[in-house]
Design a protein around this motif. Structure first.
Motif, PDB file in Angstrom:
ATOM      1  N   LEU A   1       0.820  -1.233  -0.017  1.00 46.26           N
ATOM      2  CA  LEU A   1       0.015   0.033   0.015  1.00 46.26           C
ATOM      3  C   LEU A   1       0.905   1.322   0.010  1.00 46.26           C
ATOM      4  CD1 LEU A   1      -3.026   0.928   0.173  1.00 46.26           C
ATOM      5  CD2 LEU A   1      -2.667   0.917   2.541  1.00 46.26           C
ATOM      6  N   LEU A   2       1.968   1.359   0.595  1.00 45.37           N
ATOM      7  CA  LEU A   2       2.752   2.667   0.938  1.00 45.37           C
ATOM      8  C   LEU A   2       3.309   3.269  -0.596  1.00 45.37           C
ATOM      9  CD1 LEU A   2       4.958   1.809   4.274  1.00 45.37           C
ATOM     10  CD2 LEU A   2       3.002   3.485   3.806  1.00 45.37           C
ATOM     11  N   PRO A   3       3.952   2.276  -1.451  1.00 47.72           N
ATOM     12  CA  PRO A   3       4.375   2.804  -2.696  1.00 47.72           C
ATOM     13  C   PRO A   3       2.953   3.674  -3.462  1.00 47.72           C
ATOM     14  CG  PRO A   3       5.091   0.835  -2.540  1.00 47.72           C
ATOM     15  CD  PRO A   3       4.150   0.838  -1.471  1.00 47.72           C
ATOM     16  N   LEU A   4       1.622   3.405  -3.068  1.00 51.04           N
ATOM     17  CA  LEU A   4       0.797   3.824  -3.993  1.00 51.04           C
ATOM     18  C   LEU A   4       0.336   5.171  -3.302  1.00 51.04           C
ATOM     19  CD1 LEU A   4      -1.794   0.510  -4.177  1.00 51.04           C
ATOM     20  CD2 LEU A   4      -0.294   1.622  -5.936  1.00 51.04           C
ATOM     21  N   LEU A   5       0.362   5.037  -1.975  1.00 53.91           N
ATOM     22  CA  LEU A   5       0.131   6.288  -1.069  1.00 53.91           C
ATOM     23  C   LEU A   5       1.344   7.474  -1.279  1.00 53.91           C
ATOM     24  CD1 LEU A   5      -0.988   5.021   2.316  1.00 53.91           C
ATOM     25  CD2 LEU A   5      -2.221   5.920   0.478  1.00 53.91           C
ATOM     26  N   PHE A   6       2.461   7.095  -1.698  1.00 56.99           N
ATOM     27  CA  PHE A   6       3.691   8.046  -1.703  1.00 56.99           C
ATOM     28  C   PHE A   6       4.462   8.180  -2.934  1.00 56.99           C
ATOM     29  CE2 PHE A   6       4.067   6.610   2.886  1.00 56.99           C
ATOM     30  CZ  PHE A   6       3.747   7.931   3.498  1.00 56.99           C
ATOM     31  N   GLY A   7       3.501   7.445  -4.038  1.00 57.23           N
ATOM     32  CA  GLY A   7       4.035   7.653  -5.326  1.00 57.23           C
ATOM     33  C   GLY A   7       5.284   6.981  -5.391  1.00 57.23           C
ATOM     34  N   TRP A   8       5.604   6.175  -5.005  1.00 58.73           N
ATOM     35  CA  TRP A   8       6.926   5.211  -5.160  1.00 58.73           C
ATOM     36  C   TRP A   8       6.755   4.155  -6.267  1.00 58.73           C
ATOM     37  CZ3 TRP A   8       7.742   3.836   0.730  1.00 58.73           C
ATOM     38  CH2 TRP A   8       8.018   4.966   1.541  1.00 58.73           C
TER      39      TRP A   8
ATOM     40  N   LEU B   1       6.742  -2.031  -5.012  1.00 60.04           N
ATOM     41  CA  LEU B   1       7.872  -3.017  -4.555  1.00 60.04           C
ATOM     42  C   LEU B   1       7.177  -4.376  -4.612  1.00 60.04           C
ATOM     43  CD1 LEU B   1      10.276  -3.698  -2.963  1.00 60.04           C
ATOM     44  CD2 LEU B   1       9.114  -3.503  -0.684  1.00 60.04           C
ATOM     45  N   LEU B   2       5.912  -4.624  -4.396  1.00 60.62           N
ATOM     46  CA  LEU B   2       5.696  -6.050  -4.450  1.00 60.62           C
ATOM     47  C   LEU B   2       4.364  -6.138  -5.585  1.00 60.62           C
ATOM     48  CD1 LEU B   2       5.115  -6.978  -0.787  1.00 60.62           C
ATOM     49  CD2 LEU B   2       6.962  -7.534  -2.097  1.00 60.62           C
TER      50      LEU B   2
ATOM     51  N   THR C   1      16.930  -5.456  -3.302  1.00 62.96           N
ATOM     52  CA  THR C   1      17.371  -5.477  -1.931  1.00 62.96           C
ATOM     53  C   THR C   1      16.565  -5.340  -0.803  1.00 62.96           C
ATOM     54  OG1 THR C   1      19.415  -4.137  -2.789  1.00 62.96           O
ATOM     55  CG2 THR C   1      19.080  -3.999  -0.482  1.00 62.96           C
ATOM     56  N   ALA C   2      15.461  -4.569  -1.125  1.00 66.15           N
ATOM     57  CA  ALA C   2      14.325  -4.448  -0.167  1.00 66.15           C
ATOM     58  C   ALA C   2      13.497  -5.686   0.029  1.00 66.15           C
ATOM     59  CB  ALA C   2      13.521  -3.368  -0.654  1.00 66.15           C
ATOM     60  N   PHE C   3      13.289  -6.618  -0.896  1.00 66.66           N
ATOM     61  CA  PHE C   3      12.673  -7.907  -0.988  1.00 66.66           C
ATOM     62  C   PHE C   3      13.533  -8.852  -0.260  1.00 66.66           C
ATOM     63  CE2 PHE C   3      11.386 -12.230  -2.719  1.00 66.66           C
ATOM     64  CZ  PHE C   3       9.942 -11.881  -2.535  1.00 66.66           C
TER      65      PHE C   3
END
Length: 847
Positions: free
Chosen positions: A661-668, A671-672, A754-756
């Protein structure tokens, strides 16, 4: 002393029963004696159910979208994950089914049959037409049968007819009176019958096989879990729809929005909860069976760890039930005593008493005391005094009101009939009309024997001119002559003191309830390690107590003696009224109400009746007290591991959902995607079900008090702790992802990889930290669990393949990781393990 079946005449070949080979042939021909044989689920049935699973449907939907977008690699990878998920699910389902099938065979109702001239106990489902059923009080009749011989046989046929009154059964009687029917209960007497119909061909089978399919209500734990799954499902689907709309409206990519919504839905669906319950309950029942304890209800496994009071029988549970005649004593002006341990021959003055005691025993003895009497008589009594040619004319059975039994015999040497009686010493003495001085002498000798830990019986006889019915109504109607006392030794099981010490350390109070003399009970209780400062409460005292008095005495009582079966129910109800979680043992027909009323009814499988087994929730196959303690220990272990698995599942979904959810909220950049979620599920599913189920017990499992039975599994503390752990992982991995993106020194693929890797490492850290409730690193890392290391090794191999094989890297949208990135991802997981263990130890949280 339960009556034994009436033996057939030895020269009657028709009563030798089927040969084992013929019984096996008929079983193969007619099938098992079951109303509704269990439907064996094929692989196709399992696959049909899997297709209806939301997670599998989301994977297939994501694969279809990838095909529409032309991303064939992602679609094929998702298909591979679908196949792996199916393989894992089918193997788990089949393993669980095999365990349940084995347990079903063990818990099948039993039947006593004669085959090849030998009596043997078999599973009720193995009874075939032509089998000879030996019927005795407390048995559930296994099949329809024609009565061949009977002695005061009565059955309860209310399951078939709805009529609650007992039905008399007689050989040669017309229609139903000369037959017994499957499902009916023998409530009195004994008999021999030949099976005429089994399974669906029996009367109960014709009435309707639905009688065999009793719907079992869901357990409280199952209901809690379903509510939580429903809540998370609604929340996940609602957020997924919101993500789809935001993605489509803000970015204009509706197919991408569908994929993002599917990713979030997959990350939040807690489908593992019901899987955990299914596997843990099935495997828990299997583990109990390995300790010779059968769990007849899943709810019992949930309750075992909460038991606070264990009410145990003495004979055969605390003691070995290997009776030996220890002493005989004839009283009077010149008492005569014989002690078996001295190795001397039986004095002539005691021959009459042993002879009468033998006559008062069953022809085919089942009771351990009667078997001991037969053994002594064979060595001490001349054959002529064992009266093999005499005929048993009438019986007077034991009753709660009069703990004595009598046999009326006829034969050479007596003009009319001879009554032989044995039973509780004080009861037999009361029947004989003794003087006050004589009764005092009997009481004193009984007390002395009992204080040596011996079980004492009185013996009496009477001669009567009667040779046929009507016989007197009861033993009190004869002029009985008191002959003396018999004492039996039944040593304590050697493992009992240690087991009771474990119960004490675990906060589990043990109460001994027996029908024996108070002095005998007190000696055995002291040997076992129970508190005997307070004198035993007798059945007579209990009958005079008010409920308030009983509640007060129960606070410190550890021993009850001369207790009647129906009084056990009152003890159970009084303990329950005090808020105790009660486990109760029992074996007889009259024990059924107390077994049913207890939170955990424990039937004796070796000597218990079918009625007791049916009323119980646990069955001890070898009647050992230590097996009960082992079951409590295992129940606590199962509940601990259930907590670990549930806490892990709740925690692990928080960072997965948050990072979706975070990438959608912050425009990143995302990731998944569904591919990543599917990979993570391959780690989560076996860990939460198989790995945590196989965890060994905690070091303090039997040194902490019982858990509160009213406390829900999904307590606020559990949910808060799980969310806190998940939020910590989310903050660390999400922060790492944001920092790496903001620096711009690595490609998006390298940052994602790296994050994964950090996320997978942190999930493994969460698994290891969840293994120990106390936060000890030795337990987290070194406690043996072969399945855990197999799963982690497989995860490492898959992860290595994803990062080192270019086609897989492309599907996952990763770049080849530099040593620095690889070290960063792994170090994140190592640091997380240290932090989680420290937090657990520091906070003292035991979810």
């Amino acid at each position: 002393m339960k009556p034994a079946p009436v033996p057939p005449a030895p020269d009657d070949d028709s009563k030798q029963g089927l040969s084992p080979a013929e019984a096996a042939r008929r079983l193969a021909q007619d099938g098992p004696n079951e109303l509704s044989p269990p439907q064996h689920r094929t692989v196709w049935h399992i696959l049909a159910e899997l297709i209806r699973e939301p997670m599998l449907q989301l994977l297939l939907a994501a694969g279809a979208i990838y095909l529409l977008l032309g991303n064939r690699g992602e679609a094929l990878m998702l298909l591979a994950f679908v196949l792996l998920t199916v393989i894992i699910s089918v193997s788990q389902e089949q393993r669980t089914a095999q365990v349940l099938e084995a347990l079903r065979d063990l818990t099948s109702p039993r039947a006593l049959v004669r085959r090849g001239g030998q009596a043997q106990r078999i599973a009720g489902r193995e009874v075939v037409c032509g089998d000879l059923l030996l019927l005795e009080e407390g048995d559930r009749v296994a099949a329809d049968a024609l009565l061949l011989s009977s002695h005061d046989l009565q059955t309860d046929e209310s399951l078939l007819s709805g009529e609650s009154l007992a039905v008399d059964k007689r050989v040669g009687a017309e229609q139903e009176a000369g037959r017994v029917f499957a499902g009916s209960l023998v409530v009195g007497g004994q008999g021999l019958a030949r099976v005429t119909a089994t399974g669906p061909r029996s009367e109960i089978g014709r009435i309707g096989s639905s009688l065999a399919e009793i719907e079992i209500p869901p357990t409280p734990l199952n209901q809690q879990t379903r509510r939580l799954v429903r809540l998370f499902s609604i929340l996940g689907l609602s957020l997924s729809v919101l993500v789809l709309l935001l993605f489509g409206l803000l970015r204009g990519d509706w197919l991408g929005g569908v994929l993002a919504g599917i990713t979030l839905a997959m990350s939040m669906l807690p489908q593992e909860f019901l899987l955990i319950l299914t596997v843990f309950m099935a495997m828990g029942a299997w583990r109990l069976s390995q300790q010779r304890v059968l769990a007849r209800r899943a709810a019992t496994i949930e309750t075992l760890g909460a038991a606070t009071v264990l009410c145990s029988d003495k004979t055969g549970t605390l003691t070995v039930n290997d009776m030996a005649v220890a002493e005989l004593a004839a009283l009077g002006e010149t008492p005569v005593r014989w002690v078996a341990a001295a190795g001397q021959a039986l004095p002539e003055a005691l021959m009459d008493m042993l002879e009468v005691a033998l006559l008062a025993s069953e022809i085919a003895p089942v009771d351990a005391m009667e078997r001991a009497l037969y053994g002594v008589a064979k060595g001490q009594l001349p054959a002529a005094r064992r009266h093999a040619g005499w005929t048993l004319a009438h019986e007077y059975g034991l009753s709660p009101e009069l703990p004595a039994m009598g046999h009326v015999w006829q034969g050479a040497g007596i003009a009319g009939s001879r009554l032989a009686v044995k039973g509780a010493a004080e009861a037999v003495a009361a029947l004989c009309g003794l003087s006050e001085a004589q009764r005092a002498q009997v009481a004193a000798e009984t007390q002395a024997m009992a204080e040596r830990g011996l079980r004492v019986l009185g013996v009496a006889q009477a001669d009567t001119p009667l040779r046929a019915a009507p016989w007197p109504a009861g033993l009190q109607d004869f002029e009985l002559q008191f002959l003396g006392l018999l004492a039996f030794a039944d040593p304590l099981r050697p493992e009992v003191p240690e087991a009771i010490a474990q119960c004490r350390a675990a906060g589990l109070r043990v109460i001994m309830i027996t029908g024996d003399h108070p002095a005998t009970a007190r000696v055995i209780a002291a040997q076992a390690g129970l508190n005997t400062e307070q004198a035993p409460i007798t059945g007579a005292e209990l009958a005079e107590m008010s409920d308030a008095d009983l509640s007060q005495r129960l606070t410190h009582a550890s021993v009850f003696a001369r207790i009647k079966p129906q009084q056990k129910l009152r003890i159970v109800e009084a303990l329950k009224a005090q808020g105790e979680v009660v486990a109760m043992t029992g074996d007889g027909v009259n024990d059924a109400p107390s077994l049913k009323a207890a939170h955990i009814g424990i039937a004796m499988g070796g000597r218990g009746t079918d009625v007791a087994r049916e009323a119980s929730s646990l069955v001890l196959l070898d009647d050992r007290f230590s097996a009960i303690v082992g079951a409590v220990r295992l129940g606590r272990r199962i509940y601990d591991n259930l907590h670990k698995a549930m806490a892990f599942v709740l925690a692990v979904h928080v960072p997965i959902a948050g990072l979706s959810l975070l990438p959608l909220l912050f425009g990143w950049p995302l990731l998944l995607s569904p591919v990543h979620i599917a990979f993570l599920e391959l780690l989560i599913d076996p860990v939460c079900s198989i790995v945590f189920e196989a965890e060994e017990e905690e070091a303090d499992v039997m040194s902490r008090p019982p858990r509160d039975p009213a406390a829900p599994l999904f307590s606020g503390r559990l949910i808060a702790w799980s969310v806190a752990q998940g939020a910590l992982i989310l903050a660390v991995v999400g922060g790492l992802y944001a920092v790496l993106l903001s620096r711009g020194q690595m490609s998006q693929e390298a940052v994602r990889g790296t994050a994964f890797l950090a996320l997978v490492s942190c999930n493994i850290a969460l698994i290891l930290a969840s293994r120990s409730l106390s936060g000890r690193w030795r337990e987290a890392l070194l406690r043996p669990n072969r399945v855990l290391w197999q799963v982690l090794a497989a995860t490492a191999v898959l992860l290595a393949a994803v990062f080192w094989l270019a086609p897989l890297r492309e599907v996952f949208r990763f770049a080849a990781l530099s040593p620095a990135s690889l070290g960063l991802g792994l170090a994140t997981g190592g640091s997380m393990l240290l932090v989680l263990l420290l937090l657990r130890r520091w906070s003292g949280v035991h979810p």
